[in-house]
Design an enzyme around this catalytic site. Structure first.
Site, PDB file in Angstrom:
ATOM      1  N   CYS A 247      58.062 -95.457 -25.220  1.00 12.57           N
ATOM      2  CA  CYS A 247      58.914 -94.138 -24.587  1.00 12.57           C
ATOM      3  C   CYS A 247      58.260 -93.001 -25.082  1.00 12.57           C
ATOM      4  O   CYS A 247      57.115 -92.490 -24.842  1.00 12.57           O
ATOM      5  CB  CYS A 247      60.383 -94.376 -25.122  1.00 12.57           C
ATOM      6  SG  CYS A 247      61.304 -93.376 -23.981  1.00 12.57           S
ATOM      7  N   HIS A 332      61.309 -99.946 -22.510  1.00 11.91           N
ATOM      8  CA  HIS A 332      61.817-100.539 -23.954  1.00 11.91           C
ATOM      9  C   HIS A 332      61.703-101.869 -24.079  1.00 11.91           C
ATOM     10  O   HIS A 332      62.629-102.630 -23.569  1.00 11.91           O
ATOM     11  CB  HIS A 332      63.238-100.094 -24.037  1.00 11.91           C
ATOM     12  CG  HIS A 332      63.542 -98.525 -24.319  1.00 11.91           C
ATOM     13  ND1 HIS A 332      63.663 -97.883 -25.410  1.00 11.91           N
ATOM     14  CD2 HIS A 332      63.703 -97.441 -23.429  1.00 11.91           C
ATOM     15  CE1 HIS A 332      63.277 -96.928 -25.471  1.00 11.91           C
ATOM     16  NE2 HIS A 332      63.664 -96.420 -24.246  1.00 11.91           N
ATOM     17  N   GLU A 334      62.260-103.665 -26.824  1.00 13.56           N
ATOM     18  CA  GLU A 334      63.257-104.252 -27.596  1.00 13.56           C
ATOM     19  C   GLU A 334      64.656-104.340 -26.440  1.00 13.56           C
ATOM     20  O   GLU A 334      65.613-104.740 -27.439  1.00 13.56           O
ATOM     21  CB  GLU A 334      63.172-103.378 -28.559  1.00 13.56           C
ATOM     22  CG  GLU A 334      64.007-101.928 -28.646  1.00 13.56           C
ATOM     23  CD  GLU A 334      63.489-100.952 -27.610  1.00 13.56           C
ATOM     24  OE1 GLU A 334      64.415 -99.960 -27.439  1.00 13.56           O
ATOM     25  OE2 GLU A 334      62.407-100.952 -27.204  1.00 13.56           O
TER      26      GLU A 334
END
Length: 360
Positions: A247, A332, A334
């Site tokens: 990001c 993202h 994650e």
């Protein structure tokens, strides 16, 4: 109690307040996720922003201790169509209303969130203020206040104040915190990594002094071009260790390599964004939260190649670097909230670190 949302173009929405009462000013953005409101609230990338959820019912599973991505809510305000007052989930410890009140966050419910989203899509992200009152008065004064509002150094507002170490028995990873989500740390720890989190103000020398095997650059809020120190710092780290950026870390790395960024009209925020991995020729559903993008015509093709593309608007979602062990993504992997489709990137990072360490 009644509450109002006033946008900088003069548009007014009337609803009801929840959470804390008062006034708040921020950048109004929308998130398209059907679930994950707790992760959204605690994502540091939302620092300085008032978030509108497009899904109509929010709060139905309450708030728990497991799904937070930072120690407290990071949003300036929170807007929903309908607030659930009676959550039902075995992990819930309090309602969303109670959680926001306890953390002094102003909420607004009962407005047409579809209309607000359409306005932001048509006109672009704009500043706004939530005002808890029976009547909206002194509109001109409030509009003047909106125009003067700026988000000052949001990365410095959300980064860790000190070095934090999570012990592991695997690779040593230095994680630079520009506003990281906790699941980045969790994702590394699950892969047996020894993780040391550094403040965004840490120098390259301080980071390299712990002799990490690899370096991760986290997500974070704000305009990447405002992070001049962090950009210069990344320049000093490139080539010293394998690097994986997410990001804001993705954008800062591109700027450190001479590329350019621009602000998107209304950004990408949600957990349902399709992204194509060019090399794998596969499209994945991703979690995203950003308002800026890298300009493709600014890339040095001798150094950088596009690895991932947004299937909605064609913007760059990932870059691989040809002159060093380094890759970055805009989305993202994650997740939190969102699907874990692209968690394989953490495994690729680990393999890249191992290969570099073996070669060294």
């Amino acid at each position: 109690m009644k509450a109002f949302l006033l946008l900088e173009d003069g548009t007014v929405f009337e609803g009801n307040s929840f959470g804390m009462e008062g006034d708040v000013v921020g950048e109004v953005v929308f998130n398209t996720g059907m679930t994950g409101y707790q992760e959204v609230l605690t994502d540091p990338s939302y620092c300085g922003q008032i978030v509108c959820m497009t899904y109509p019912l929010i709060g139905n599973y309450g708030v728990n201790l497991d799904d937070i991505e930072s120690v407290k809510p990071q949003v300036k305000g929170f807007i929903v169509r309908e607030l659930c007052q009676t959550p039902s989930n075995w992990r819930s410890i309090e309602s969303l209303n109670e959680y926001l009140r306890r953390n002094e966050i102003i909420g607004l419910e009962g407005i047409d969130t579809r209309e607000l989203t359409i306005i932001l899509r048509d006109k672009g992200t704009m500043k706004g203020t939530i005002v808890t009152a029976e009547k909206l008065t002194e509109v001109e004064e409030k509009l003047d206040k909106l125009k003067k509002y700026t988000i000052d150094n949001p990365v410095l507002q959300v980064t860790t104040p000190e070095i934090v170490h999570t012990a592991g028995n695997g690779l040593r990873i230095a994680l630079i915190d520009y506003g990281l989500k906790k699941n980045i740390v969790r994702s590394l720890v699950r892969r047996n990594c020894d993780v040391t989190v550094f403040p965004a103000t840490a120098t390259a020398e301080e980071i390299l002094a712990v002799n990490p095997d690899g370096i991760m650059l986290s997500n974070g809020p704000g305009d990447p071009k405002d992070c001049r120190f962090q950009i210069d710092n990344i320049k000093k780290l490139i080539g010293k260790r394998p690097i994986f950026g997410i990001c804001l870390g993705h954008q800062l790395t591109a700027l450190a390599n001479g590329a350019d960024t621009e602000k998107l009209k209304y950004g990408h925020r949600g957990c349902n964004h399709p992204v194509k991995d060019v090399e794998k020729d596969m499209t994945y559903i991703t979690s995203q939260n950003h308002g800026y993008t890298i300009l493709e015509d600014s890339l040095d093709k001798e150094v950088m190649s596009v690895s991932h593309i947004n299937m909605n608007d064609g913007t760059i979602e990932g870059i691989r670097y040809k002159n060093s062990p380094l890759f970055t993504v805009q989305f993202h992997p994650e997740a939190s909230p969102g699907p874990g489709d692209t968690a394989y990137l953490f495994d690729e990072f680990i393999e890249m670190v191992k290969k570099h360490k073996k070669g060294a």
